[in-house]
Motif scaffolding. Structure first.
Motif, mmCIF file in Angstrom:
data_model
loop_
_atom_site.group_PDB
_atom_site.id
_atom_site.type_symbol
_atom_site.label_atom_id
_atom_site.label_comp_id
_atom_site.label_asym_id
_atom_site.label_seq_id
_atom_site.Cartn_x
_atom_site.Cartn_y
_atom_site.Cartn_z
ATOM 1 N N ASN A 144 0.847 -1.196 0.000
ATOM 2 C CA ASN A 144 0.000 0.000 0.000
ATOM 3 C C ASN A 144 0.884 1.248 0.000
ATOM 4 O O ASN A 144 2.095 1.184 0.241
ATOM 5 N N PHE A 145 0.274 2.377 -0.251
ATOM 6 C CA PHE A 145 1.019 3.628 -0.434
ATOM 7 C C PHE A 145 1.822 3.985 0.818
ATOM 8 O O PHE A 145 2.974 4.405 0.741
ATOM 9 N N GLY A 146 1.219 3.791 1.996
ATOM 10 C CA GLY A 146 1.906 4.143 3.231
ATOM 11 C C GLY A 146 3.141 3.292 3.468
ATOM 12 O O GLY A 146 4.192 3.799 3.888
ATOM 13 N N THR A 147 3.050 1.995 3.202
ATOM 14 C CA THR A 147 4.204 1.111 3.372
ATOM 15 C C THR A 147 5.301 1.467 2.375
ATOM 16 O O THR A 147 6.498 1.435 2.703
ATOM 17 N N THR A 176 4.476 11.940 5.793
ATOM 18 C CA THR A 176 3.419 11.281 6.572
ATOM 19 C C THR A 176 2.030 11.489 6.001
ATOM 20 O O THR A 176 1.043 11.091 6.621
ATOM 21 N N ALA A 177 1.932 12.098 4.827
ATOM 22 C CA ALA A 177 0.615 12.443 4.285
ATOM 23 C C ALA A 177 -0.278 11.225 4.108
ATOM 24 O O ALA A 177 -1.512 11.331 4.191
ATOM 25 N N SER A 178 0.312 10.051 3.862
ATOM 26 C CA SER A 178 -0.484 8.843 3.643
ATOM 27 C C SER A 178 -0.325 7.831 4.767
ATOM 28 O O SER A 178 -0.717 6.674 4.629
ATOM 29 N N LEU A 296 -8.030 2.960 9.132
ATOM 30 C CA LEU A 296 -6.590 2.946 8.882
ATOM 31 C C LEU A 296 -6.307 2.703 7.408
ATOM 32 O O LEU A 296 -7.192 2.335 6.638
ATOM 33 N N VAL A 297 -5.041 2.914 7.023
ATOM 34 C CA VAL A 297 -4.600 2.540 5.690
ATOM 35 C C VAL A 297 -4.836 1.044 5.502
ATOM 36 O O VAL A 297 -4.613 0.249 6.407
ATOM 37 N N GLN A 298 -5.351 0.654 4.348
ATOM 38 C CA GLN A 298 -5.671 -0.734 3.994
ATOM 39 C C GLN A 298 -6.916 -1.255 4.710
ATOM 40 O O GLN A 298 -7.149 -2.459 4.734
ATOM 41 N N HIS A 344 -4.852 9.789 -4.684
ATOM 42 C CA HIS A 344 -3.571 10.155 -5.281
ATOM 43 C C HIS A 344 -3.822 11.088 -6.474
ATOM 44 O O HIS A 344 -4.058 10.640 -7.582
ATOM 45 N N ARG A 345 -3.762 12.374 -6.220
ATOM 46 C CA ARG A 345 -4.143 13.330 -7.271
ATOM 47 C C ARG A 345 -3.184 13.299 -8.450
ATOM 48 O O ARG A 345 -3.605 13.482 -9.590
ATOM 49 N N HIS A 346 -1.880 13.080 -8.210
ATOM 50 C CA HIS A 346 -0.931 13.072 -9.326
ATOM 51 C C HIS A 346 -1.188 11.901 -10.258
ATOM 52 O O HIS A 346 -1.056 12.022 -11.471
#
Length: 503
Positions: A144-147, A176-178, A296-298, A344-346
């Motif tokens: 995932n993005f955070g990992t 730390t944004a994600s 949480l993330v995931q 993820h805007r980009h």
């Protein structure tokens, strides 16, 4: 005091704007300097100069008391300056260990053959030192993005060891944004290790002011390309906000007293919805209502938003304005009135190499096309109006989106959907990587569209944002949706009362 990095009167000009004007400060060895400011204040430009991506027009940079002029990021890395970007620079099809040593393969090469086993072993040792429980053989794109963000930080340590950098300078740009929950706590521990075990100095950029206060030894405030305060005394979130935006932060930052409390019929109805990331989800969002989804993330919350839009496969029933859209593709659901602001805007939200105008009018092209001809003048006028409404800071609508600050890019994402007067907005972390001033404007927009009747499904990692903006809140944990939590403007739940629902 040992100075690791010193900037003297750094100035950078672009056509029509001075991105930096006479910026001077020092980073002491072994300390963390927090760099804060609104989007467009010049923070990223400053890191571009320090990391060798850009050259200043005027001013001097000293590294370990010696004048230094970098000739590209590779030279900066060899000199011991490492940058962790908010938007990641990993090759997703590679195993993790190859990403850790990207560009340094020659250090593992003998007789023209790369020693992948030695590379894997070295990566495993780095993870052990940092306390990251991760198999370096995994394909990076499966994380995932955070990992992946933690992998970016581990890469800094791996590369500094290979290059034998005794005192690295690490530039952390919104790292730390994600991150949330356990990943965020691990990040805090890693930052401490970077200074104590790896002898690093750090420049830390974050819009989460509580993190800046927690992690940094010194805080520098930028505004309009200038240093407002190089070492804030007795800093608080309120004090930093005032320095950044030039005004005190409103007592009621979320303006809950202006939240809508009476709602119309359901705009979105979901029953028995499931996918690989979640199962048996049932919820509804009424006209003018903000329904929040935390977790949480995931946890499955981002995948839920994508399934409702139709870009991720889902099983179950989805109705928009009473119409069953379960079998419709995303384009059909958009035609019925869905707008979507992605996490993820980009990657998913904007075309960085195209103009603001092109991005804003993209979902509404038919509006400007007659007899097969596209009216550029009408599109430009339309985009200019949307820019004014959302206070997008740019010279004009021909400006490339990639040149905008993160907050202004996010406004462009919002503008292109709000221009269609949607019945439902699915919004995933709308203020990720956005400064306090831009947050305030985005919150105003969300309140305003509910008063026009738009329903909002708000997915957010920011618990306070979720509580204060929503009328009703759900939490996802391990792919399961909680019971609803009422969040009436006059009786908001406390963070400590709901945080257990995220686990």
């Amino acid at each position: 005091m040992t100075v690791h990095l010193e900037l003297r009167s750094i100035t950078k000009r672009y056509p029509g704007v001075n991105a930096l004007q006479g910026v001077s400060f020092m980073v002491e060895h072994g300390r963390t300097l927090g760099l804060v400011g609104e989007n467009g204040a010049g923070k990223s430009t400053l890191l571009d100069i320090i990391s060798g991506v850009q050259s200043p027009d005027d001013g001097d940079l000293l590294l370990h008391d010696m004048p230094w002029a970098f000739h590209g990021p590779a030279a900066a890395t060899r000199a011991g300056i490492f940058r962790v970007h908010q938007e990641q620079a990993l090759i997703l099809v590679y195993p993790i260990y190859q990403n850790l040593f990207l560009g340094l393969e020659k250090h593992f090469t003998r007789n023209g053959v790369i020693g992948f086993s030695r590379m894997r072993a070295h990566a495993g040792r780095i993870f052990d030192e940092l306390g990251i429980s991760l198999d370096p053989r995994l394909i990076t794109g499966t994380l995932n993005f955070g990992t992946r963000q933690l992998v970016e930080i581990a890469r800094v340590v791996a590369q500094s060891e290979i290059l034998k950098i005794e005192r690295p300078l690490i530039l952390l740009d919104e790292p730390t944004a994600s991150l949330s929950g356990p990943e965020l706590q691990l990040f805090y521990r890693i930052v401490s290790l970077l200074k104590t075990r790896f002898n690093a100095s750090i420049i830390f950029i974050s819009h989460r002011l509580d993190e800046v206060l927690h992690l940094c030894d010194q805080i520098l405030v930028l505004k309009d390309g200038q240093v407002i305060d190089a070492d804030v005394t007795e800093p608080t979130e309120t004090r930093l906000h005032s320095l950044m935006v030039g005004r005190e932060r409103p007592t009621d930052f979320y303006a809950t007293n202006r939240q809508r409390t009476a709602f119309g019929p359901p705009v979105l109805e979901v029953t028995g919805l499931g996918s690989g990331a979640f199962s048996d989800v049932a919820l509804s969002v009424r006209e003018g209502e903000i329904v929040g989804i935390g977790g949480l993330v995931q946890s499955g919350k981002t995948e839920l938003g994508r399934a409702i839009l139709g870009v991720e496969a889902g099983r179950g029933d989805i109705r928009i304005l009473g119409k069953d859209v379960s079998a419709l593709p995303a384009s059909g659901r958009i035609d019925l009135g869905i707008g979507y602001v992605p996490l993820h805007r980009h990657r998913d939200g904007v075309m960085l190499g195209r103009s603001i105008r092109d991005n804003i009018v993209l979902p509404s092209l038919r509006r400007f096309t007659r007899s097969g001809f596209f009216s550029v003048s009408q599109a430009r006028a339309f985009a200019d109006e949307r820019m004014a409404e959302l206070k997008v800071k740019a010279p004009d609508s021909d400006t490339l989106v990639g040149s905008l600050s993160g907050g202004n890019q996010q406004k462009v994402v919002l503008a292109k959907w709000l221009a269609r007067n949607p019945a439902l907005m699915v919004i995933d972390n709308p203020t990720r990587g956005v400064d306090a001033g831009a947050k305030e404007e985005i919150y105003r927009l969300l309140r305003d569209i509910t008063h026009t009747g738009c329903a909002v499904l708000l997915i957010s990692d920011d618990l306070v944002e979720l509580i204060e903006l929503s009328n009703t809140i759900y939490f996802m944990a391990n792919g399961k949706l909680s019971e609803p939590v009422a969040a009436d403007p006059h009786s908001k739940p406390k963070e400590q009362d709901v945080i257990s629902m995220m686990f």
